[in-house]
Design a protein around this motif. Sequence first.
Motif, PDB file in Angstrom:
ATOM      1  N   LEU A  82      37.475  -3.257  37.016  1.00 44.47           N
ATOM      2  CA  LEU A  82      37.039  -1.974  37.568  1.00 44.47           C
ATOM      3  C   LEU A  82      37.318  -1.921  39.067  1.00 44.47           C
ATOM      4  CD1 LEU A  82      33.650  -1.492  35.705  1.00 44.47           C
ATOM      5  CD2 LEU A  82      35.887  -0.571  35.105  1.00 44.47           C
ATOM      6  N   VAL A 120      35.321   5.984  38.332  1.00 39.02           N
ATOM      7  CA  VAL A 120      35.760   4.651  38.700  1.00 39.02           C
ATOM      8  C   VAL A 120      37.047   4.353  37.938  1.00 39.02           C
ATOM      9  CG1 VAL A 120      34.435   3.488  36.877  1.00 39.02           C
ATOM     10  CG2 VAL A 120      34.992   2.263  38.979  1.00 39.02           C
ATOM     11  N   TYR A 121      37.933   3.611  38.562  1.00 39.41           N
ATOM     12  CA  TYR A 121      39.201   3.237  37.919  1.00 39.41           C
ATOM     13  C   TYR A 121      39.055   1.910  37.186  1.00 39.41           C
ATOM     14  CZ  TYR A 121      41.834   6.814  40.501  1.00 39.41           C
ATOM     15  OH  TYR A 121      42.321   7.991  40.997  1.00 39.41           O
ATOM     16  N   VAL A 122      39.767   1.773  36.090  1.00 38.06           N
ATOM     17  CA  VAL A 122      39.909   0.488  35.414  1.00 38.06           C
ATOM     18  C   VAL A 122      41.398   0.174  35.325  1.00 38.06           C
ATOM     19  CG1 VAL A 122      39.803   1.589  33.124  1.00 38.06           C
ATOM     20  CG2 VAL A 122      39.431  -0.872  33.339  1.00 38.06           C
ATOM     21  N   VAL A 174      35.763   2.114  27.238  1.00 42.34           N
ATOM     22  CA  VAL A 174      35.491   0.907  28.018  1.00 42.34           C
ATOM     23  C   VAL A 174      34.105   0.388  27.662  1.00 42.34           C
ATOM     24  CG1 VAL A 174      35.045   0.044  30.336  1.00 42.34           C
ATOM     25  CG2 VAL A 174      37.023   1.496  29.922  1.00 42.34           C
ATOM     26  N   SER A 181      31.337  -2.896  28.621  1.00 41.29           N
ATOM     27  CA  SER A 181      31.030  -3.965  29.559  1.00 41.29           C
ATOM     28  C   SER A 181      29.922  -4.822  28.992  1.00 41.29           C
ATOM     29  CB  SER A 181      30.605  -3.393  30.914  1.00 41.29           C
ATOM     30  OG  SER A 181      30.149  -4.419  31.774  1.00 41.29           O
ATOM     31  N   ASN A 202      31.680   7.915  35.492  1.00 38.67           N
ATOM     32  CA  ASN A 202      30.629   6.991  35.943  1.00 38.67           C
ATOM     33  C   ASN A 202      29.574   7.740  36.734  1.00 38.67           C
ATOM     34  OD1 ASN A 202      29.465   4.394  36.245  1.00 38.67           O
ATOM     35  ND2 ASN A 202      30.405   4.151  38.248  1.00 38.67           N
ATOM     36  N   LEU A 241      28.718   1.455  36.354  1.00 37.83           N
ATOM     37  CA  LEU A 241      29.890   0.596  36.490  1.00 37.83           C
ATOM     38  C   LEU A 241      30.189   0.391  37.968  1.00 37.83           C
ATOM     39  CD1 LEU A 241      32.178   2.121  33.714  1.00 37.83           C
ATOM     40  CD2 LEU A 241      30.713   0.099  33.569  1.00 37.83           C
ATOM     41  N   PRO A 267      32.634  -1.569  41.064  1.00 38.72           N
ATOM     42  CA  PRO A 267      33.937  -2.187  41.337  1.00 38.72           C
ATOM     43  C   PRO A 267      33.854  -3.702  41.285  1.00 38.72           C
ATOM     44  CG  PRO A 267      33.461  -0.433  42.913  1.00 38.72           C
ATOM     45  CD  PRO A 267      32.215  -0.640  42.138  1.00 38.72           C
TER      46      PRO A 267
END
Length: 377
Positions: A64, A200-202, A222, A224, A258, A263, A265
């Motif tokens: 992330l 948020v980027y993954v 996604v 987690s 998000n 989530l 980083p």
Amino acid sequence: MKKRMVIMLVCVGVLLALLVGFNAFKAQMMKKFMASNAAPPATVSAVTVSYQVWQPQLMAVGSLRAVRGVDVTTEIAGLVREVRFKSGDAAKAGQLLVQLNADSDIAQLHASQAAAELARTVYMRDKAQYEIQAIAKAQLDADAADLKSKDALVAQQAAIVAKKAIRAPFAGQLGITTVNPGQYLNPGDAIVTLQAINPVYVDFYLPQQQIGQLAVGLAVMVESSSFSGRVFTGKITSINPKVDTATRNVQVEASIDNREGRLLPGMYANVKIDVGSSRQHLTLPQTAITYNPYGATVFIVKPGSKPNAQGKVLPEAQQVFVTPGATRGDQVAIERGLTAGMQVVTSGQLKLKNGTPLVINNQVQPAASPNPMPQEQ
């Protein structure tokens, strides 16, 4: 002489008869003994092979990353006069975070502004005199150049004063800071981290063989380990136009919703992408398959042919070769070797061989979840 010969022949015949009878009795007893000492039945678990619907998926492990993330630093050295935020606050774009001592810089700015005002006054006075031909054009040009120089010094000093006020470059979530009033900061010293985490980027990597199944806008799921059972959704926003020559993988970026800010980083996440239409596969638990140098095998349950010592006819094991296909969690697809409705042994295969009588006990079945989760022992 004849009488002795007859008696001898009769004795030989009786002896032969006793010998044949003894051998027959011995064979019968051995057969009975072997029947009574047959291998005991093996207790196994079994499952009936059936078709299940599979959704083709691409899976990867990603990392992330914030849409925008930076460690806020100072560009200029100075003494901290005031800290205008608390650790964990949400910051707005342009919000003042830290104010450095700028008294001497502000005083220098005022001096530069006064010099600029004087230069402007001289320029306006000389301009009026030039219009009546009282001074030369060179004097007016010199006054104009001096005014521009003084204005530039004012702008330079104003920029220095502005740098003493450290502001948030964009809106986001502030981290934990250890900066306190009275502390001296050097250029580049980290003040606090600022992360924009919604969305948020993954970032994840997939083999080049799967590039043809990817497209911008494709839905992404996604998961987690920090939030067991929670699925976060998003979509692919970018596909790297270059394949890594060392790994032959392509980097993919997806944007994940998000809004709750759960989530963060730096976390890792399991990424799943649904591709294509769903398909039907004959499915078995992975524990049912035994691998050896000759291939993959399973034991199927077939009807028994002979009664045991108690007169019961138990099912028997038969080993067959199969061709396994794709896997999904604890499950594996069978491409060849089995048909729907067959009963297959799922545990206890190590003690089996062809013809072993079986007792099926399904009170405990091996895991066969398409989406297994780690368990702490």
